[in-house]
Each structure stands twice: as C-alpha cells, then as structure tokens.
Write an enzyme that holds these catalytic residues in place. Structure first.
Site, PDB file in Angstrom:
ATOM      1  N   GLU A   1       0.887  -1.152   0.000  1.00  0.00           N
ATOM      2  CA  GLU A   1       0.000   0.000   0.000  1.00  0.00           C
ATOM      3  C   GLU A   1       0.931   1.209   0.000  1.00  0.00           C
ATOM      4  O   GLU A   1       1.848   1.273   0.822  1.00  0.00           O
ATOM      5  CB  GLU A   1      -0.864   0.022   1.276  1.00  0.00           C
TER       6      GLU A   1
ATOM      7  N   ARG B   1       5.655 -12.974   9.239  1.00  0.00           N
ATOM      8  CA  ARG B   1       6.437 -11.792   8.887  1.00  0.00           C
ATOM      9  C   ARG B   1       7.765 -11.801   9.643  1.00  0.00           C
ATOM     10  O   ARG B   1       7.945 -12.513  10.626  1.00  0.00           O
ATOM     11  CB  ARG B   1       5.653 -10.529   9.217  1.00  0.00           C
TER      12      ARG B   1
ATOM     13  N   LYS C   1       5.042   0.248  10.889  1.00  0.00           N
ATOM     14  CA  LYS C   1       5.024   1.551  10.218  1.00  0.00           C
ATOM     15  C   LYS C   1       4.735   2.677  11.200  1.00  0.00           C
ATOM     16  O   LYS C   1       5.304   3.750  11.115  1.00  0.00           O
ATOM     17  CB  LYS C   1       3.925   1.559   9.139  1.00  0.00           C
TER      18      LYS C   1
END
Length: 559
Positions: free
Chosen positions: A35, A261, A271
């Site tokens: 994204e 992950r 983030k």
RNA sequence: UGGGGCGUCGUCAAGCGGUAAGACACCAGGUUUUGGUCCUGGCAUCCGGGGGUUCGAAUCCUCCCGCCCCAGCCA
C-alpha cells in the site's frame, strides 16, 4: 556460497512444486502488493525476495501492484520510493506494474452483479450500529434492518452512492453472508465505503472505494495471480477471500497462502512506530542509517546481495519468530569481506614519531587491496616520520595477551615497517600525547630478513599525508533485543540506545579514500566496513560504518 | 471463554512412522603482514507436557498447557 546456488526449500515452494507437477498451473505468477502509504522496511524485503524469488526460480513472473484502495492515506511520493526500493534490491517487474485502482471499474461491475445475485446490499446503519450488530467474538451478530432490500432498490441506491448523492459514512455496500458466522469477518463485511476524497491516480472519478477484502482477491484474479502470498494476520481473511471469488466466479482462481512476517532483534518494524521515530526527530529521517527501512539500510551501506542472501537464509514458516541481527550482519560481512577493498584509517588518533626516520622523506608502500581477491591489486600508501596510530593499539601497561604496542615492544605497521616503542610523551595532566618509536629499516614492507616474528600488526596513517574524515559510527537504535518490552506506562523509546550514533572528532584516512565515489563500500582495516555517505562534499568526506569487524580481542578482554 | 493459527538447540529452521539436517551465535584449537578471513573439532539421548497406538513416533490418536491473530466504513 553464491546466493543463487543456496536456495533452500520451504512450505510455499513445496505447494508450488506440487501445483506445477499436478498440472494445476503451468506458469507461476506472484505479486508484491504494497500500500503506498509509507516506506518499505526489511520485513517487506523478505516478502519482495520471496515473491520475486519464486517467480525467478520457477520461470514465472512477479507483479508489482500498488494496493491503493484508500485514498486518504496514499500518496504518489510513496509509490516512487517503493519502486526505487524494489529496484535497489535487484528485482525487475518489467511490464508488470499495476494498481488496484485500475480495477475500480471492473470491481464496480462485479459489485452490481453481486447485488443482482442477491449477494450484496446497501446498508444505512451507522458505524456504531454496525459495530454493535456485528456481535462479540463468541456471541452471534444481528442482521441489519436494511439487509432485505430488493435488488432494484439496492441497484438504485448503489448507483446513487457512486454518483455522490450520499455523504461520507451515510451508507455502504455490504456482502450478504451470515451474521451468525463464527468468523466475525464473514458477518456481512463492507465492500464499498463512501469517501469524497481525491485519489492519487483516479482523481475525483470515484467517491466510493472498495475495501481491502473486496478488492484484493479480485485484483489477484484479474492479474491471473496463481499464489497470493501474504502475512499471518490475513489468515482469518482467507475464507472471505474465497467467498468473494466463489460469488464472482472470475476465470482465474488465485490461492492465498500466509507466512510469518520478519521480526529482527534490536529494532521495531511497525510503520506506526517507525513513523514516530521520524516525526519526533529521534532519527534523521526515513533514510537514517539506523532505521530498518530499505532507504535506511541502503544509506547505511548494506549491499542488496547481502539482504537477499539474508532473506534466503532466514527461511520461511508459519511460526512467529524474531531473527537475530547477528545473522543479517553476518551476511553483510560475508559479502563485503570478498568484495570490499581495504584502506587504512585511524578513528581515534595517537601521534607516533619515528625518531630514527628522516624528516623530509615520503616513502610509498604497496598495500594489498583485498587479500580475498588477488585481482584487486595493490595501492600506494605514503609513509612519513610522523604518523597516527589508534589509541586502543597502545597500552602503557599492557594487559595480559595484549600484543600490540607497549613500551619496549615491537609491532608491525601494516605494509610498512616494524617499530619499537621507546618513549611516552605526556602532557601536564599525565595524558599520553605522543609516542616516540624507532623503526628497523630492514623490515621494509612489513617483513624482516631474519624472519623474526612480531605478534601484532597495527594500522596507521601519515600525519601529514592523509584525508580527514567524519566517521559516523552506528550501533543498534535500541539497547535491548526487544524494544517492545518496557515497563508499565513506558514506551518503546525508553529502550533507545543513547550510543546509536557516535561521530568522530578527528579521524584520518589514507589519501586514496579521496578517490572513492559516493556509495562505495570498503573496509578500514581492523576497524570495520564503511561506505561513502551522501553528505560528502569536496571539502568534507563523510563515511558511515556499515558494520564492525568481529573482534576477538574485545571478547577476550571481557573475560 | 467463539473462530483461525503456532509450539523442534540461545536464535532461525529441516524433518511428514524407521530411530534429531543446516545456518547464525557460542566454546576449544590451527593458519594468518587485518586479534579480520579461512580451517578443524565441540554444541538437542531429545522435539511444550501427560497418556495411548506401534516392533519402532518429533512425526498417528487423545487430553492438557502456552503464545499469536480477528469485533476499522485500515491494509
């Protein structure tokens, strides 16, 4: 040891091999779907290497697709940085650059079809009502009073949504699934929401935007993705991913597969937290060499091949894990050891006067550029009567097993002469300011005709023929393995390492450094690997420490 | 406690009924004009725990324990 020959296997590759063997697929197509709302980090690198790596290994393709379904957060600035990062890692999407926003028309048509099939409806519940009706994890949900609107009414309302006749949040399109489903994600999930916001690519064409759940699988189907690889938190979404595919029945049926992950010790990967470090100026921007961002590790000097190697070596599984920073640094050292040329620099200088050496002579020695690579050749290094050595390489009262310079001891100056320490010059406070040594002219080049051994070899730089450098010595941003472990009412910033950056005051490097271009990686012998930083100007040379060399002596001292 | 996952060396991670790969880290030696590199050797009698099936289990069954994810009109 080359990365290409070291490919390991993992459960996803096993699935792919089975699909190839059974004839389910003849060509593999994967995708990396960021994204564009932030910078990529090394966790993304794992995904990039996985997806592009699989495509390469099985002669397939990997698409770069921007998952831009939420115009409120997404910006063109990010799509550019992301493309830049993927390229830097060494991957090429060729013609396969896509945007979920390119599929808005198709997605809309499919939604209309779903309404006609009685599988979607326009709901006028408020955010709060939806939340309440969704039910708790264990209890069942309550159906929306708008759930049984007629197909005609839904079609009309959805069209009005598209035409901007409703305000943000006034209503939405929902899939009609099952409000009693044990998986809350299947309790009539939202497909479209109204946002009167310009999109970075579609501008003001739309005021309704599809949600991730409605857009992702369909985008995969449109692109004929065979294996849609994502992280563990989407596992619960898979039934929904499949439900939409079954409802729409596109020609292509991608399969979603989840993996754990990457987590790394001594850093954070979210983030939100990285954003906080940047916004609060705890670091100097997204490309601060201490950041785990791709931009950060690039500026730090990590070679992309080392990152790819690391990505292969950490393996792949579904169990959550935290990989040791040691492994990443090992990959970096292994890569640089073979490729980086050697130079000398003194980080913390101590002046040495070679008292029996002529005053006005500048001798040049040939120094090996890289003992791991004969083809790298040699270079000339100037030697003079006054030189600098590392403060740590001298001890007035030597510790046990210390075989560097100390009174009366002889050591080798790398590629130059053997010297013996005779006198220590101190200032009025007793600080050592200078050493007086004598050299043996017979040891020119660093070896003696009589074959006598010296235990220590130290690096040096001419005091008159050198280039001053600003060396930025980086260490981990956090002082603990897991920065997220902090006390009640604390913050991850409590774990910041106060010594994560030390800038040298008066470091000197050999003159050859001056010729190196920005981004060049090399080793300062016995000190570490460095890279020429972008802050370098014609007046000032700035180098970043990529990683230190392993230091057995430091370990010995701790005992 | 509803649903979905996961638990093998300090850290990653193979293994898929035949008796615990490999890597990093660590330890001990050797080589060495970087106390770097390189080389040699060591490093889980045991696979979250208990029962069971079997000639034989980390692998199958069962119960238990622990950890993670899900109640955004984020992705």
């Amino acid at each position: 040891m080359s990365e290409a020959t070291k490919e390991t296997t993992n459960f996803i590759k096993t699935i792919i091999e089975e699909d190839l063997a059974s004839g389910k697929h003849s060509k593999i197509i994967t995708r990396f779907p960021p994204e564009p709302n932030g910078y990529l980090h090394i966790g993304h690198a794992k995904s990039i290497c996985l997806n592009f790596g699989i495509a390469k290994q099985y002669n397939g393709t990997c698409h770069l697709r921007f998952d831009d379904t939420n115009p409120e957060k997404e910006e063109t600035e990010y799509v550019e940085s992301i493309m830049n990062d993927v390229k830097w890692l060494g991957f090429d999407w060729g013609e396969n650059l896509f945007y979920a926003s390119s599929y808005f028309d198709q997605l809309y048509e499919w939604a209309v079809q779903m309404i006609k099939d009685g599988l979607a409806f326009v709901c006028h519940q408020t955010l709060e009502e939806i939340r309440e009706c969704r039910g708790t994890a264990k209890g069942k949900g309550i159906e929306s009073p708008y759930r049984n609107r007629s197909v005609e009414e839904n079609l009309d309302l959805f069209e009005k949504m598209k035409n901007g006749e409703f305000k943000d949040g006034e209503c939405m399109l929902r899939a009609k699934i099952d409000m009693a489903h044990p998986n809350v994600l299947l309790r009539d999930p939202v497909m479209y929401r109204i946002k009167h916001v310009s999109h970075h690519r579609t501008g003001d064409k739309w005021c309704i935007y599809p949600t991730y759940d409605y857009a992702h699988g369909q985008s995969d189907a449109i692109e004929n993705i065979t294996h849609s690889i994502c992280t563990l938190e989407f596992e619960a979404h898979r039934p929904l991913y499949e439900w939409f595919l079954e409802a729409i029945k596109p020609l292509s049926r991608p399969r979603q597969i989840e993996f754990a992950r990457l987590n790394l010790t001594y850093t954070v990967m979210s983030k939100r937290l990285l954003m906080k470090l940047v916004k609060e100026n705890i670091v100097n921007g997204w490309d601060d060499p201490r950041m785990p961002t791709i931009a950060g590790i690039r500026r730090r000097g990590y070679p992309p091949e080392a990152v790819r190697d690391f990505s292969e070596r950490i393996g792949l599984a579904k169990r959550e894990s935290t990989v040791s920073l040691d492994l990443l640094e090992h990959c970096v050292r292994e890569n640089l050891n073979k490729k980086a040329r050697r130079y000398m620099a003194v980080i913390n200088p101590l002046k040495v006067v070679v008292t029996n050496y002529p005053e006005d002579i500048v001798e040049e020695f040939d120094a090996v550029n890289n003992p791991e690579d004969e083809t790298a050749g040699t270079r000339k290094v100037p030697f003079t009567r006054e030189i600098y050595i590392e403060k740590d390489d001298f001890m007035e009262e030597p510790a046990k097993k210390f075989h560097r310079l100390y009174p009366g001891n002889e050591v080798r100056l790398r590629a130059a002469y053997y010297i013996t320490c005779n006198d220590i010059i101190k200032d009025e406070n007793g600080n050592i300011v200078e050493l007086h040594c004598t050299y043996d002219p017979e040891t020119k080049g660093g070896s003696s005709p009589d074959g006598r051994k010296v235990k220590g070899t130290i690096h040096w730089v001419s005091a008159s023929h050198n280039v001053p450098v600003e060396a930025r010595l980086y260490d981990t941003l956090f002082k603990v393995e897991n920065p997220m472990e902090f006390g009640e009412g604390g913050s991850f910033t409590d774990n910041l390492n106060p010594d994560s950056l030390k800038v040298t005051e008066n470091a000197y490097a050999e003159v050859n450094i001056k010729e190196l271009p920005q981004g060049e990686r090399f080793q300062f012998e016995r000190v570490g690997y460095f890279v020429i930083d972008s802050d370098t100007t014609s007046e000032k040379t700035v180098v970043n420490r990529i990683v230190t060399l392993k230091d057995k002596w430091a370990r010995l001292q701790k005992k």
